[in-house]
Scaffold this active site. Structure first.
Site, PDB file in Angstrom:
ATOM      1  N   CYS A 280      66.682  13.722 -10.360  1.00 34.75           N
ATOM      2  CA  CYS A 280      67.632  14.281  -9.402  1.00 34.75           C
ATOM      3  C   CYS A 280      68.439  15.373 -10.099  1.00 34.75           C
ATOM      4  CB  CYS A 280      68.573  13.184  -8.896  1.00 34.75           C
ATOM      5  SG  CYS A 280      69.692  13.841  -7.667  1.00 34.75           S
TER       6      CYS A 280
ATOM      7  N   ASP B  88      72.436  22.505  -0.534  1.00 38.24           N
ATOM      8  CA  ASP B  88      72.181  21.481  -1.537  1.00 38.24           C
ATOM      9  C   ASP B  88      71.414  22.167  -2.672  1.00 38.24           C
ATOM     10  OD1 ASP B  88      71.940  19.120  -2.835  1.00 38.24           O
ATOM     11  OD2 ASP B  88      70.706  18.109  -1.327  1.00 38.24           O
ATOM     12  N   ASN B  89      71.376  21.500  -3.799  1.00 36.53           N
ATOM     13  CA  ASN B  89      70.525  21.955  -4.893  1.00 36.53           C
ATOM     14  C   ASN B  89      70.754  23.405  -5.305  1.00 36.53           C
ATOM     15  OD1 ASN B  89      69.314  19.415  -5.176  1.00 36.53           O
ATOM     16  ND2 ASN B  89      68.048  19.838  -3.388  1.00 36.53           N
TER      17      ASN B  89
HETATM   18  N1  MTE Z   1      63.305  13.894   1.455  1.00 37.31           N
HETATM   19  C1  MTE Z   1      63.866  13.543   2.617  1.00 37.31           C
HETATM   20  N2  MTE Z   1      63.114  13.599   3.724  1.00 37.31           N
HETATM   21  N3  MTE Z   1      65.148  13.124   2.690  1.00 37.31           N
HETATM   22  C2  MTE Z   1      65.947  13.054   1.574  1.00 37.31           C
HETATM   23  O1  MTE Z   1      67.111  12.633   1.664  1.00 37.31           O
HETATM   24  N4  MTE Z   1      66.100  13.503  -0.838  1.00 37.31           N
HETATM   25  C3  MTE Z   1      65.607  14.409  -1.858  1.00 37.31           C
HETATM   26  C4  MTE Z   1      64.124  14.220  -2.068  1.00 37.31           C
HETATM   27  N5  MTE Z   1      63.431  14.193  -0.833  1.00 37.31           N
HETATM   28  C5  MTE Z   1      65.383  13.473   0.329  1.00 37.31           C
HETATM   29  C6  MTE Z   1      64.029  13.860   0.322  1.00 37.31           C
HETATM   30  C7  MTE Z   1      66.252  14.283  -3.146  1.00 37.31           C
HETATM   31  S1  MTE Z   1      67.741  15.100  -3.314  1.00 37.31           S
HETATM   32  C8  MTE Z   1      65.656  13.682  -4.211  1.00 37.31           C
HETATM   33  S2  MTE Z   1      66.386  13.715  -5.736  1.00 37.31           S
HETATM   34  C9  MTE Z   1      64.389  12.991  -4.088  1.00 37.31           C
HETATM   35  O2  MTE Z   1      63.932  12.984  -2.743  1.00 37.31           O
HETATM   36  C10 MTE Z   1      64.515  11.568  -4.551  1.00 37.31           C
HETATM   37  O3  MTE Z   1      63.325  10.882  -4.385  1.00 37.31           O
HETATM   38  P1  MTE Z   1      63.335   9.294  -4.508  1.00 37.31           P
HETATM   39  O4  MTE Z   1      64.411   8.761  -3.604  1.00 37.31           O
HETATM   40  O5  MTE Z   1      61.966   8.841  -4.152  1.00 37.31           O
HETATM   41  O6  MTE Z   1      63.642   8.990  -5.950  1.00 37.31           O
END
Ligand code: MTE
Length: 936
Positions: free
Chosen positions: A191, A323-324
């Site tokens: 993350c 984000d990010n």
């Molecule tokens: N995909 C969806 N659809 N919704 C989400 O909230 N979170 C993202 C990503 N993909 C997210 C997502 C984020 S910020 C991260 S760091 C990773 O998924 C985390 O993956 P994990 O929960 O399988 O570790």
């Protein structure tokens, strides 16, 4: 190294399936186009059962005693897969949340309270699991509730691929696995917020507090995105590949994009994955299908993937922009929140991970007895880099970074380059023999002589990747708190009897501990630690650090010293002086109209003037620091008038009196200067977006203790959606209870929830906090507050002056009805009084009129004393509507309020625009706003 190719289970289709590396795109496209709708003929299966193991375990349809990953042949020397069973129980912490159907591991540290679920394993647990993380300890980052996907939905899951491509297509999972080469690749996801807690201790960022466990590694099984893109044949004008999940978030589904040139490059390793460690994905990790993007921040790996679009522009999803990002350092969180343009600047996007490392052994609080220890201690940890780059070195220092020693590194991922394992019925091809790219974390260790530890204040570690990027000494603090990769430092405490205790920088989430907070609590700057021995020449002294560079809340030109007596003086009380961290601030409450210009702090204060008046003459540090952002703290400098005399003790009679009688349950519940918790016991809907929240007082027989017309302060911790998730913040506001004044044992609050809408995108901060509450949650109350009291028998007190009132006008809108109703009840319950009441209640729709039944009844039962009128401002009104339509006008007020006069008063409560309008209109029809108009 020799390549071993074990054709364990030859696949009939593998020869004619395209691979991104061996077949030219055009032949791939033609071949696939032919096959795409034919019956699946492959031996490559989805992991059986193709359902999340955590859910399958207890489901009789699956008839399996346990679901654990199938091991890879041991002679190939691959790192072993975790043998732990998936969790099968729902964690009690999830009860009452939308995720209450997902079994989760209670060892995970929750970072955002109950919901949404964001968590990491304890660093030591994560490290001990080794190279591949069991799914139940894999970190989770969910922006909202997990989509509930049952077996049927998964079997018919469709991935729509469209946009600027010659072959738009919708693929099922069966299509994916039979028409493309199935591969398994070890990948570490990280993350972007990993290690953010360290930044948050320095200054609160917009994100929640990840420790150093925001990363995990799995064997992901699926197909290469490059193969799928080759099949759909992107057009020349396509530049971006946009991905979208199905999660239902307030600002639309989760989505982000990749540059097309990167996405179609097979060496980047992007995958559409359904398998994780040989089994179906868990719900938290994207069941049934997700994108996995190695070497980039985890936020790019879209879960619950349902749509891919070839586009000329990048993703327009809310979180793709909001984000990010690593925004420039000078931008504080409040400015970043306000000034949207920063988020749209493409220079600040984060794609590839930066090099990072952390220490797992010694663990936080581990104690080493040097008298019985072996001569060396093995310091161990992890490191990773982004963009497919290898971590080229890890170095360790025990003298504050003056000298460094080289740690040894093991790269478990390399085992997959030495042997290949192909055509497996579950894993497909696991073959990195022709790849030099690093997608995974590696482990480092260093045997440090115990004598060196005995002479050191801290050990610190830094990594360098093969592009020679080196972890920095200093933190790059940024508003989102992302990509924190300064040296990871573990402080050493020298205890009695030759023992050493190790202290990590922080503990994940809200867990206490860590040297950073300790330094901060001591008034020192945790971002500039100095663990050298130079200050004393002795290792056994405390750590010295540079002076604090916290937000400056004072005005340096102010030299005045203020004594306890001055703070307790009339002047201080009238001007509402208050103390924050030993400095005295002044506020200018509503004393006289001439002072209007000086009332900046109270008038503009989001908590209202009385939130400051309540702490007048007191130490307000706790409330102030808990509630205010750094920008608000900075503003405090404008109100700085002096420093509280060192050595003086603050007068606290009021508080002490409050405290002493707290156990006396015959006394009312409320305390004027102390927050007291109450528990939510019931929520009742009263209209589309208004609810009544019932809170239990400590004792069933206790009254709240609120005079008619006064209010109670309510404060609660609400979750705020921030750049990359959710964090909590205190919000507070005054409410007038709906419950009768003499109700015992409970208090009812009527709250209209202001959900975000295009006009008001953030929604109502406080009311959204209420909307998040579930039965059992607590809020805190303090009061009474207010400058108006209906004393009874026709007497009202305004700013402590009693007045006899013959006629009173009560104007309200929306949930502003609550104080109006209290006053109305009070006046009418007093049969000896002759006071006449004029009520004007204005709302948008008929359904928005709150408490209408009671108001109508009171008016009916007292028709000689009450004149009731309504107005509706919305387009629709009921057919038999006898009242006004439209917003309040001068004429409406003239017709439905008393005529101004000595013993007349108007009270107003509603949205602030309405209050101001009514006040101005009353002025124009002859009311004296200073003496005869009360704004609640
Ligand atoms: N995909 C969806 N659809 N919704 C989400 O909230 N979170 C993202 C990503 N993909 C997210 C997502 C984020 S910020 C991260 S760091 C990773 O998924 C985390 O993956 P994990 O929960 O399988 O570790």
């Amino acid at each position: 190294m020799p390549m071993v190719d074990t054709q364990v289970s030859p696949s009939s289709s593998s020869e004619d399936l395209p691979t991104s590396t061996s077949t030219s795109p055009s032949s791939v496209e033609v071949e696939l186009h032919k096959n795409i709708n034919e019956t699946a003929q492959s031996d490559i299966h989805l992991p059986a059962p193709f359902f999340p193991p955590s859910l399958a375990q207890k489901d009789p349809r699956y008839d399996l005693p346990s679901v654990i990953p199938r091991q890879l042949p041991s002679h190939l020397g691959f790192p072993s897969l975790p043998t732990e069973k998936a969790c099968s129980n729902v964690d009690p912490a999830d009860i009452g949340t939308p995720d209450a159907w997902i079994p989760r591991d209670s060892r995970l540290v929750r970072l955002t309270g109950k919901h949404p679920f964001n968590s990491e394993a304890r660093l030591r647990d994560l490290y001990e699991e080794g190279f591949i993380t069991p799914s139940n300890l894999f970190f989770v980052r969910n922006h909202g509730a997990v989509p509930k996907v049952d077996q049927k939905t998964a079997d018919s899951w469709e991935l729509k691929i469209h946009g600027l491509c010659a072959n738009p297509v919708t693929l099922t999972l069966a299509d994916l696995r039979t028409k493309f080469r199935v591969v398994t690749v070890p990948i570490t996801l990280v993350c972007a917020g990993n290690r953010r807690k360290e930044q948050n201790v320095v200054q609160k960022s917009l994100g929640f507090s990840w420790g150093a466990g925001g990363l995990s590694t799995a064997l992901f099984t699926g197909v290469y995105l490059a193969d799928v893109l080759a099949y759909v044949q992107p057009e020349r004008s396509a530049k971006h590949v946009v991905f979208e999940g199905i999660d239902d978030l307030p600002n639309g589904p989760y989505g982000t994009s990749q540059l097309l040139s990167w996405a179609r490059d097979p060496r980047k390793g992007m995958m559409l994955a359904w398998g994780m460690n040989g089994l179906a994905l868990e719900p938290d990790h994207g069941f049934p299908l997700r994108l996995v993007v190695p070497s980039q921040i985890g936020g790019r790996s879209v879960k619950w993937l349902s749509r891919i679009e070839l586009s000329p522009i990048e993703s327009q999803h809310h979180l793709h922009f909001h984000d990010n990002k690593v925004l420039p350092m000078p931008l504080g969180p409040d400015q970043a929140r306000k000034e949207k343009e920063w988020w749209y600047d493409p220079r600040y996007i984060i794609r590839e991970l930066n090099v990072n490392s952390a220490v797992a052994c010694p663990d936080h609080d581990e104690v080493l007895d040097t008298t019985s220890a072996s001569p060396t201690y093995t310091v161990k940890g992890y490191a990773y880099a982004g963009g497919g780059r290898r971590v080229a070195r890890v170095e360790l220092s025990s003298d504050n970074g003056d000298t460094w020693d080289l740690a040894s590194i093991t790269y478990p991922e390399d085992a997959f380059r030495s042997a290949s394992y192909t055509s497996d019925s579950v894993y497909g091809d696991l073959d990195l023999t022709d790849s030099d790219i690093s997608f995974c974390w590696c482990f480092w260790s260093y045997d440090i002589p115990v004598e060196r530890l005995k002479g050191s204040n801290a050990i610190m570690v830094r990594g360098m990747d093969e592009s020679l990027a080196l972890q920095p000494r200093d933190m790059y603090w940024n508003a989102t708190g992302m990509m924190n990769n300064w040296w990871f430092r573990v402080c050493i405490h020298h205890l009695e009897g030759g023992k050493l205790r190790f202290e990590h920088p922080t503990m994940a989430g809200t867990q206490p501990g860590g040297w950073m907070q300790r330094l901060k609590d001591d008034g020192l700057d945790p971002s500039k630690p100095d663990f050298s021995l130079k200050s004393t020449g002795s290792a056994k002294t405390n750590v010295s650090v540079a002076a604090s560079s916290e937000v400056v809340m004072t005005n340096p030109s102010i030299m005045r010293k203020i004594s306890a007596a001055e703070l307790d003086s009339m002047e201080a009380k009238e001007e509402a002086w208050f103390v924050v961290r030993g400095e005295v601030g002044v506020d200018h409450p509503c004393v006289s109209p001439e002072e209007v210009d000086l009332k900046i702090f109270t008038v503009d204060h989001p908590g209202g003037a009385q939130s400051i008046e309540l702490v007048a003459g007191e130490d307000a540090t706790e409330d102030f620091i808990a509630i205010h952002s750094s920008d608000a703290r900075r503003q405090l400098a404008e109100f700085h008038i002096g420093t509280f005399q060192p050595g003086d003790t603050m007068q606290k009679q009021h508080v002490a009196a409050d405290d002493n009688d707290d156990d006396d349950q015959t006394k009312p519940f409320l305390r004027i200067k102390r927050w007291k918790p109450v528990e939510l016991v019931n929520i009742r809907d009263v209209s589309k977006n208004a609810k009544v929240f019932r809170f239990a007082l400590r004792e069933k027989t206790q009254e709240l203790g609120l005079p008619f017309g006064q209010h109670v302060y309510v404060r609660l911790k609400r979750k705020v959606k921030v750049v990359d998730g959710v964090q909590s913040e205190w919000v507070q506001r005054a409410y007038t209870p709906l419950s009768e004044r003499n109700a015992t044992g409970f208090v009812d609050l009527l709250v209209k929830i202001y959900y975000p809408n295009p006009e008001f995108p953030e929604g109502g901060r406080m009311s959204l906090g209420f909307a998040e509450l579930v039965v059992g949650d607590r809020v805190e109350l303090k009061g009474p507050v207010g400058h108006f009291i209906w004393k009874g028998n026709g007497v009202a007190s305004l700013h402590d002056h009693d007045r006899h009132i013959e006629e009173i006008g009560l104007v309200c809108g929306g949930s502003g009805v609550t104080p109006i109703l209290q006053v109305l009840r009070a006046i009418l319950s007093d049969s000896s009084s002759t006071t006449k009441v004029w009520v004007l209640d204005v709302n948008r729709e008929f359904e928005d009129i709150l408490c209408k039944e009671e108001i109508d009844r009171l008016a009916r039962e007292n028709e000689n004393r009450v004149k009731l009128h309504y107005s509706l401002t919305g387009r629709e009104v009921p057919d038999n509507w006898d009242y006004s339509r439209g917003r309040i006008t001068d004429e409406m007020l003239a017709a439905h309020m008393p005529i101004p006069g000595e013993d007349k008063l108007v009270c107003i409560c509603g949205p602030s625009a309405m209050e101001q309008k009514v006040k101005a209109s009353l002025r124009s029809i002859g009311w004296d706003e200073l003496t005869a108009v009360v704004l609640f």
